[in-house]
Design an enzyme around this catalytic site. Structure first.
Site, short mmCIF file in Angstrom:
data_model
loop_
_atom_site.label_atom_id
_atom_site.label_comp_id
_atom_site.label_asym_id
_atom_site.label_seq_id
_atom_site.Cartn_x
_atom_site.Cartn_y
_atom_site.Cartn_z
N GLU A 143 3.69 -5.72 8.56
CA GLU A 143 2.39 -5.51 7.89
C GLU A 143 1.92 -6.77 7.16
O GLU A 143 0.72 -6.96 6.93
CB GLU A 143 2.47 -4.35 6.89
CG GLU A 143 2.60 -2.99 7.55
CD GLU A 143 2.67 -1.82 6.57
OE1 GLU A 143 2.51 -0.67 7.00
OE2 GLU A 143 2.89 -2.03 5.35
N HIS A 166 -2.34 4.04 9.98
CA HIS A 166 -0.98 4.49 10.32
C HIS A 166 -1.07 5.69 11.28
O HIS A 166 -0.70 6.80 10.93
CB HIS A 166 -0.22 4.88 9.07
CG HIS A 166 -0.02 3.75 8.09
ND1 HIS A 166 -1.02 3.27 7.28
CD2 HIS A 166 1.08 2.99 7.81
CE1 HIS A 166 -0.54 2.28 6.54
NE2 HIS A 166 0.72 2.09 6.85
N HIS A 189 10.05 -3.84 4.29
CA HIS A 189 10.49 -2.45 4.33
C HIS A 189 10.73 -2.00 5.76
O HIS A 189 10.11 -2.49 6.69
CB HIS A 189 9.53 -1.50 3.61
CG HIS A 189 8.11 -1.38 4.11
ND1 HIS A 189 7.25 -2.43 4.29
CD2 HIS A 189 7.38 -0.27 4.45
CE1 HIS A 189 6.07 -2.00 4.69
NE2 HIS A 189 6.11 -0.68 4.81
N HIS A 222 0.82 -1.22 0.00
CA HIS A 222 0.00 0.00 0.00
C HIS A 222 0.86 1.27 0.00
O HIS A 222 0.43 2.31 0.49
CB HIS A 222 -0.96 -0.02 1.19
CG HIS A 222 -0.29 -0.02 2.53
ND1 HIS A 222 -0.79 -0.70 3.62
CD2 HIS A 222 0.86 0.56 2.97
CE1 HIS A 222 0.01 -0.52 4.65
NE2 HIS A 222 1.02 0.24 4.29
C1 DHB Z 1 6.04 3.68 2.87
C2 DHB Z 1 5.48 2.41 2.96
C3 DHB Z 1 4.42 2.16 3.82
O1 DHB Z 1 3.85 0.93 4.01
C4 DHB Z 1 3.89 3.18 4.56
O2 DHB Z 1 2.83 2.91 5.31
C5 DHB Z 1 4.45 4.46 4.49
C6 DHB Z 1 5.52 4.70 3.63
C7 DHB Z 1 7.16 3.97 1.94
O3 DHB Z 1 7.75 3.06 1.37
O4 DHB Z 1 7.48 5.13 1.71
FE FE Z 2 2.26 0.96 5.78
#
Ligand code: DHB
Ligand code: FE
Length: 280
Positions: free
Chosen positions: A240, A59, A193, A12
């Site tokens: 996540e 978030h 990530h 997302h």
């Molecule tokens: C990013 C990824 C995410 O899942 C999020 O919630 C906020 C930022 C990103 O890669 O920038």
């Molecule tokens: Fe996220």
């Protein structure tokens, strides 16, 4: 009776929403990301679901550290788009399905999952970016949406196993709803990530692809991955991915993989995408 007719999982990444909103999807950086969503956009258009259940995470937008529900089910008539600090995304308001949502609350809570019932909630990129990827840029979303928010922001998040079992309870709830609704379920977030501290920018394609393989063919093994392994292998925000297990649990034990896409990078993350259908 209502039934689950398909499942759609995707990252997302907020920048994906911005790229769509600003007409940048054909730019060289974005083109390979969006190319992997064309076939599944068509799949969704052909499927024409009556309702979408979207398992996503907030978030710190609708909920703050003052109130942290582990699983929160959106039972409202509508869910306004949140302003996450840069103005609201120019996407349609999300219309709910209170009848099915309240039925789900009844069935799932009596199945011994302590859901939080939410009657007013704004939705952030965790929900709107997957809708944009799946449905494009319509004036109104083509079906009502039931948001199911999972806490993956503040430890302890739910275990993978708990998420898989919640998915099973969702399926039971849907299949005990009298109306003949065709329901699609979304799993969102991930893939690997980490957005902060020393390991910011971490991406682990080996972990991600192993997770995708296990999710399809051996969901019990995917559900057994402990939090510390997500943290170590997929970064702090890789957790996540437990939300994809809710989606998987709502499907039959065996599934058909209709579509898969994996691309690195998009913003700070690996982008993963799966479309599954029930086999049994
Ligand atoms: C990013 C990824 C995410 O899942 C999020 O919630 C906020 C930022 C990103 O890669 O920038
Ligand atoms: Fe996220």
């Amino acid at each position: 009776m209502a039934r689950i007719v398909g499942a759609y999982a995707t990252s997302h990444v907020p920048a994906i929403g911005v790229a769509m909103d600003q007409g940048k999807t054909d730019e060289p950086y974005w083109q390979p990301v969006f190319a992997g969503y064309e076939a599944s956009r068509q799949w969704m258009e052909d499927l024409k679901p009556d309702v979408a259940i979207v398992v996503y995470n907030d978030h710190a937008t609708a909920f703050s550290l003052e109130l942290i529900p582990t699983f929160a089910l959106g039972c409202a008539e509508r869910f306004p788009i949140a302003d996450e600090g840069m103005g609201k995304r120019p996407v349609p308001e999300v219309v709910g399905h209170p009848d099915l949502a309240w039925h789900m609350a009844q069935s799932i809570i009596l199945d011994e999952f302590d859901l939080t019932i939410v009657n007013a909630m704004e939705v952030d990129h965790g929900l709107t970016v997957p809708l944009s990827l799946a449905f494009g840029q319509p004036d109104a979303w083509p079906c009502p949406v039931i948001p199911l928010a999972v806490n993956v922001v503040q430890y302890p998040p739910p275990t993978g196993h708990r998420c898989l079992n919640l998915g099973r309870a969702i399926r039971k709830a849907v299949e005990s709803f009298d109306d003949d609704l065709r329901v699609v379920i979304f799993g969102t977030g991930g893939m690997s990530h980490q957005l902060q501290a020393q390991r910011a920018g971490l991406i682990n394609p080996e972990f991600d692809n192993r997770f995708l393989d296990l999710l399809v063919d051996d969901p019990e093994a995917a559900a057994a991955i402990p939090h510390v392994e997500y943290l170590r292998e997929s970064g702090s925000e890789g957790i996540e991915l437990v939300m994809w297990l809710v989606m998987r649990g709502a499907l039959t034990p065996r599934v058909t993989e209709i579509h898969r896409h994996y691309h690195v990078p998009a913003s700070n993350t690996a982008v993963g995408h799966l479309v599954l259908e029930n086999q049994d």
